[in-house]
Design an enzyme around this catalytic site. Sequence first.
Site: not given
Length: 518
Positions: A288, A322
């Site tokens: 990720e 993020c």
Amino acid sequence: MKLSDFRNEPFTDFSQPDNRQAFEAALHKVRDEVLGRTWPCWIGGEEVRGERTFESCDPGELTHLIGNYQLLGEAEAAVAVEKAHAAFPEWAATPVEQRAEIFMRAAQRLRERKHEFSAILCYEVGKSWAEADADTAECIDFMEYYAGQALEVSQPQPVTPVAGERNQMIYIPLGVGVIIPPWNFPLAIMAGMTSAALLAGNTAVVKPAGQSPGIAALWVELMYECGLPKQVLNFVTGPGKVIGAAMVQHPLTRFVSFTGSREVGLWIYEQIAKTQPGQKWMKRLIAEMGGKDGILVDKDCDLDAAVGAVVGSAFGYQGQKCSACSRAIVHQDIYDEFKAKLLPKVEAIECHHPSGYGNNFGPMIDPDAKKKTLDYIEIGKREGRLLVGGDTGPSNGHYVNATVFEGIAPDARLAQEEIFGPVLALIKVKDFDEGLAVANNTDYGLTGSVFTDDPAHKDRAAREFHVGNFYINRKCTGALVGAHPFGGFNMSGTDSKAGGPDYLLQFLQAKTISEKIQ
Ligand code: NAD
């Protein structure tokens, strides 16, 4: 626990005096009893100390020491992988109920000590009370959700009946996982990735980010206290570029679970594709990575709600998520009104040490992050107009003020590159079509929101806004385990959907058993 019974851990209501007092007490306890400790590593069940240590400091008050950690090297990292490999057969054969029980017990223990863990997050990585509380709650959620999922996937899977055969397909673990988390959710993501790997029956070596080893060390200690065999969870600290890399490349590593930057994620992707002498498998990567997330504000929408969501998503945890909104893509018809409502809210944001109640905007994680953000602010001054911020806060920490630019072209660096700091670019678009095109024009595809009252625009954006986590009329941060399985497209990673029903399968392989019967 059945997965269908899973419920998210509630966030603490700090408007209640009792909760505030409890959190203050935890901050004191942590300051007195936890900060400043020297933490060991754990390899093969043994405490390990390196020849040297490194220290970490409070990013909001640089004179405060958080802790000392072992500076291990490549040789120790290799031993950690080998020890995890040796412990694999026994752990893989441990009944899944037993594994799940350990994690459920540990989640309950963490719930009881919740404020203590959150208090460390305030000091070690500069999280406000609410952000720290959410990180700890998410950690509890991951542990319980994956425990439920482990029980579920351990059941025989449905296969088509064939006359004369007894067929089944079962999931079995992979082997040794190297777990490489980031510093920005240093409890939830670190523990989530590790829990999934171990609950699936793998053994692991965890290497926390260099900025946040303290909270990881405390969680590892908690897991041992709750009955996790030490050999199963190995814990190493040291430079990611050295020990992380050595473990990624080790032939006994079976998979790497990584959350972090695009640059490091792609480097690992390349490394695991190279077969090392003695390696018997193709390594697997669960990755990720970064984001360049946008909120598209349509001309017909609840503008106050849109402004609130943009401010919350852009500046929560100083933009170091993020999922943070770094682009507000705003319809020209309401652009001026949107801006007029937004700017006073951003101007009101002040930098303070996050250990104080109500201090919702703290420091950046380290000098590099601060410098990178300030460099992007200089780029922004060339690419657009600075509206708010652009400068640093108090000098006793890595503070950068909340910053907004306008006049940013959709292909400008400020609109394309992940800054990972409190910098928001306003981009004016002529209509919804252009807005969607701008929303989709980066290499990333992690989160995004649309604010609109138009049902056709909602449908269209749900189909065309190409992100792993798409939201309508709400902020683009704050995904909840189970409710919003999390992971992105394109350069945002392998779309692992952490906290989702498929997550655990990535840590398993399927075996088909077929018996001929009369
Ligand atoms: P980073 O890539 O610098 O570091 C991540 C981890 O990789 C750290 O543990 C680090 O020590 C390690 N590492 C560094 N070089 C390595 C190497 N050569 N080999 C092996 N390991 C190495 O990222 P960061 O600064 O810790 O975190 C911020 C980044 O993480 C941002 O890009 C953010 O978007 C991303 N992130 C993504 C998600 C998501 O779910 N998509 C969640 C959180 C953070």
